[in-house]
Scaffold this motif. Structure first.
Motif, PDB file in Angstrom:
ATOM      1  N   GLU A  83       0.823  -1.214   0.000  1.00 39.37           N
ATOM      2  CA  GLU A  83       0.000   0.000   0.000  1.00 39.37           C
ATOM      3  C   GLU A  83       0.854   1.260   0.000  1.00 39.37           C
ATOM      4  N   ILE A  84       1.678   1.385  -1.018  1.00 39.59           N
ATOM      5  CA  ILE A  84       2.592   2.518  -1.153  1.00 39.59           C
ATOM      6  C   ILE A  84       1.985   3.532  -2.126  1.00 39.59           C
ATOM      7  N   VAL A  85       2.136   4.796  -1.777  1.00 42.87           N
ATOM      8  CA  VAL A  85       1.625   5.877  -2.616  1.00 42.87           C
ATOM      9  C   VAL A  85       2.428   5.919  -3.917  1.00 42.87           C
ATOM     10  N   GLY A  86       1.756   6.170  -5.004  1.00 42.21           N
ATOM     11  CA  GLY A  86       2.437   6.290  -6.283  1.00 42.21           C
ATOM     12  C   GLY A  86       1.462   6.125  -7.432  1.00 42.21           C
ATOM     13  N   SER A  87       1.985   6.225  -8.634  1.00 43.58           N
ATOM     14  CA  SER A  87       1.141   6.082  -9.819  1.00 43.58           C
ATOM     15  C   SER A  87       1.862   5.213 -10.845  1.00 43.58           C
ATOM     16  N   ILE A  88       1.104   4.754 -11.805  1.00 36.45           N
ATOM     17  CA  ILE A  88       1.687   3.922 -12.859  1.00 36.45           C
ATOM     18  C   ILE A  88       2.663   4.751 -13.707  1.00 36.45           C
ATOM     19  N   CYS A  89       2.381   6.042 -13.881  1.00 32.95           N
ATOM     20  CA  CYS A  89       3.303   6.902 -14.648  1.00 32.95           C
ATOM     21  C   CYS A  89       4.657   7.005 -13.952  1.00 32.95           C
ATOM     22  N   GLU A  90       4.618   7.167 -12.637  1.00 32.46           N
ATOM     23  CA  GLU A  90       5.865   7.213 -11.862  1.00 32.46           C
ATOM     24  C   GLU A  90       6.611   5.890 -11.975  1.00 32.46           C
ATOM     25  N   ASP A  91       5.881   4.778 -11.911  1.00 27.70           N
ATOM     26  CA  ASP A  91       6.503   3.462 -12.027  1.00 27.70           C
ATOM     27  C   ASP A  91       7.144   3.262 -13.399  1.00 27.70           C
ATOM     28  N   ILE A  92       6.491   3.734 -14.446  1.00 32.82           N
ATOM     29  CA  ILE A  92       7.044   3.617 -15.799  1.00 32.82           C
ATOM     30  C   ILE A  92       8.339   4.424 -15.915  1.00 32.82           C
ATOM     31  N   MET A  93       8.326   5.657 -15.395  1.00 27.48           N
ATOM     32  CA  MET A  93       9.521   6.504 -15.492  1.00 27.48           C
ATOM     33  C   MET A  93      10.697   5.889 -14.721  1.00 27.48           C
ATOM     34  N   VAL A  94      10.426   5.382 -13.518  1.00 27.35           N
ATOM     35  CA  VAL A  94      11.498   4.794 -12.715  1.00 27.35           C
ATOM     36  C   VAL A  94      12.007   3.519 -13.380  1.00 27.35           C
ATOM     37  N   SER A  95      11.100   2.694 -13.903  1.00 27.92           N
ATOM     38  CA  SER A  95      11.503   1.435 -14.542  1.00 27.92           C
ATOM     39  C   SER A  95      12.316   1.670 -15.811  1.00 27.92           C
ATOM     40  N   CYS A  96      12.004   2.727 -16.538  1.00 31.70           N
ATOM     41  CA  CYS A  96      12.728   3.022 -17.778  1.00 31.70           C
ATOM     42  C   CYS A  96      14.069   3.710 -17.527  1.00 31.70           C
ATOM     43  N   CYS A  97      14.085   4.662 -16.609  1.00 31.09           N
ATOM     44  CA  CYS A  97      15.264   5.520 -16.446  1.00 31.09           C
ATOM     45  C   CYS A  97      16.290   5.016 -15.442  1.00 31.09           C
ATOM     46  N   CYS A  98      15.857   4.260 -14.459  1.00 31.10           N
ATOM     47  CA  CYS A  98      16.803   3.858 -13.419  1.00 31.10           C
ATOM     48  C   CYS A  98      16.455   2.459 -12.912  1.00 31.10           C
ATOM     49  N   ILE A  99      16.697   1.473 -13.741  1.00 28.49           N
ATOM     50  CA  ILE A  99      16.281   0.106 -13.426  1.00 28.49           C
ATOM     51  C   ILE A  99      17.017  -0.451 -12.196  1.00 28.49           C
ATOM     52  N   TRP A 100      18.310  -0.135 -12.044  1.00 26.84           N
ATOM     53  CA  TRP A 100      19.069  -0.647 -10.894  1.00 26.84           C
ATOM     54  C   TRP A 100      18.534  -0.066  -9.589  1.00 26.84           C
ATOM     55  N   CYS A 101      18.296   1.230  -9.589  1.00 28.91           N
ATOM     56  CA  CYS A 101      17.770   1.880  -8.382  1.00 28.91           C
ATOM     57  C   CYS A 101      16.373   1.356  -8.053  1.00 28.91           C
ATOM     58  N   SER A 102      15.591   1.081  -9.091  1.00 32.32           N
ATOM     59  CA  SER A 102      14.247   0.549  -8.877  1.00 32.32           C
ATOM     60  C   SER A 102      14.287  -0.808  -8.190  1.00 32.32           C
ATOM     61  N   TRP A 103      15.151  -1.698  -8.662  1.00 32.68           N
ATOM     62  CA  TRP A 103      15.269  -3.029  -8.049  1.00 32.68           C
ATOM     63  C   TRP A 103      15.812  -2.929  -6.630  1.00 32.68           C
ATOM     64  N   CYS A 104      16.772  -2.017  -6.405  1.00 30.11           N
ATOM     65  CA  CYS A 104      17.301  -1.838  -5.045  1.00 30.11           C
ATOM     66  C   CYS A 104      16.225  -1.317  -4.094  1.00 30.11           C
ATOM     67  N   GLN A 105      15.420  -0.363  -4.561  1.00 30.92           N
ATOM     68  CA  GLN A 105      14.343   0.173  -3.727  1.00 30.92           C
ATOM     69  C   GLN A 105      13.309  -0.906  -3.407  1.00 30.92           C
ATOM     70  N   MET A 106      12.963  -1.721  -4.387  1.00 30.71           N
ATOM     71  CA  MET A 106      12.007  -2.808  -4.141  1.00 30.71           C
ATOM     72  C   MET A 106      12.575  -3.806  -3.142  1.00 30.71           C
ATOM     73  N   SER A 107      13.856  -4.115  -3.260  1.00 29.37           N
ATOM     74  CA  SER A 107      14.483  -5.054  -2.330  1.00 29.37           C
ATOM     75  C   SER A 107      14.473  -4.507  -0.905  1.00 29.37           C
ATOM     76  N   ARG A 108      14.810  -3.226  -0.749  1.00 24.31           N
ATOM     77  CA  ARG A 108      14.797  -2.618   0.587  1.00 24.31           C
ATOM     78  C   ARG A 108      13.379  -2.618   1.171  1.00 24.31           C
ATOM     79  N   GLU A 109      12.393  -2.377   0.341  1.00 26.52           N
ATOM     80  CA  GLU A 109      10.999  -2.360   0.811  1.00 26.52           C
ATOM     81  C   GLU A 109      10.568  -3.747   1.279  1.00 26.52           C
ATOM     82  N   ILE A 110      10.917  -4.768   0.515  1.00 24.68           N
ATOM     83  CA  ILE A 110      10.560  -6.145   0.891  1.00 24.68           C
ATOM     84  C   ILE A 110      11.242  -6.510   2.207  1.00 24.68           C
ATOM     85  N   LYS A 111      12.518  -6.165   2.335  1.00 16.69           N
ATOM     86  CA  LYS A 111      13.246  -6.458   3.581  1.00 16.69           C
ATOM     87  C   LYS A 111      12.633  -5.705   4.759  1.00 16.69           C
TER      88      LYS A 111
END
Length: 173
Positions: A93-121
């Motif tokens: 239940e994290i605030v955000g939008s699909i547009c933000e997710d698209i921009m992060v996934s396209c422009c900074c894939i490594w940072c996106s995966w690191c952020q997801m990993s930290r959130e899961i942990k």
């Protein structure tokens, strides 16, 4: 004569949270950051597995867009990265939008995966709740050696004098 019955359902307010760490907060978890930098496909597979999805799913980001480009369908958004980011956002239940997710996934894939990993942990950390006993009125029980505690006019419990004042510690499994 017909009777009209109106049933009112409770209105549930969803409380949305921000990400537990920022997109560029890789220094919070240097092991994950180095792992993602040196072998992002392996890191993405392990992060996907931690979320409970198939660990091989991120490999589609490597082969999927190349295959679609060969067929004449240019793809610039890594579909699995985008899908996992949206899944993590919805699960926690994290605030955000699909547009933000698209921009992060396209422009900074490594940072996106690191952020997801930290959130899961962050969400897998065990929760420890420490409470103390409430202030109670002590009523001595004349017939036995134990003491009965009364809170707001109702018995709180029967405890021996040795047990009084010790903190109650709860931990989640």
């Amino acid at each position: 004569m017909a009777t009209t019955v109106v049933v009112q359902q409770p209105y549930i307010v969803s409380h949305r949270n921000p990400w537990s760490s920022g997109l560029c907060d890789c220094c919070e978890d240097m092991n994950s950051c180095c792992y993602a930098f040196w072998c992002c496909p392996c890191f993405a597979c392990s992060t996907t597995g931690e979320l409970g999805e198939s660990p091989c799913l991120p490999l589609l980001d490597l082969f999927g867009p190349g295959f679609l480009a060969a067929l004449g369908f240019p793809v610039c958004v890594p579909p699995v990265t985008l899908g996992m980011r949206v899944a993590v956002r919805h699960k926690y239940e994290i605030v955000g939008s699909i547009c933000e997710d698209i921009m992060v996934s396209c422009c900074c894939i490594w940072c996106s995966w690191c952020q997801m990993s930290r959130e899961i942990k962050e969400h897998k950390k065990p929760i420890t709740i420490m409470t103390t006993q409430p202030m109670v009125q002590v009523v001595p029980n004349i017939s036995t050696t134990t003491t009965t505690h009364v809170v707001r006019g109702q018995p709180f419990g029967i405890m021996s004098p040795v047990q009084m004042g010790s903190p109650l510690i709860l931990t989640s499994p």
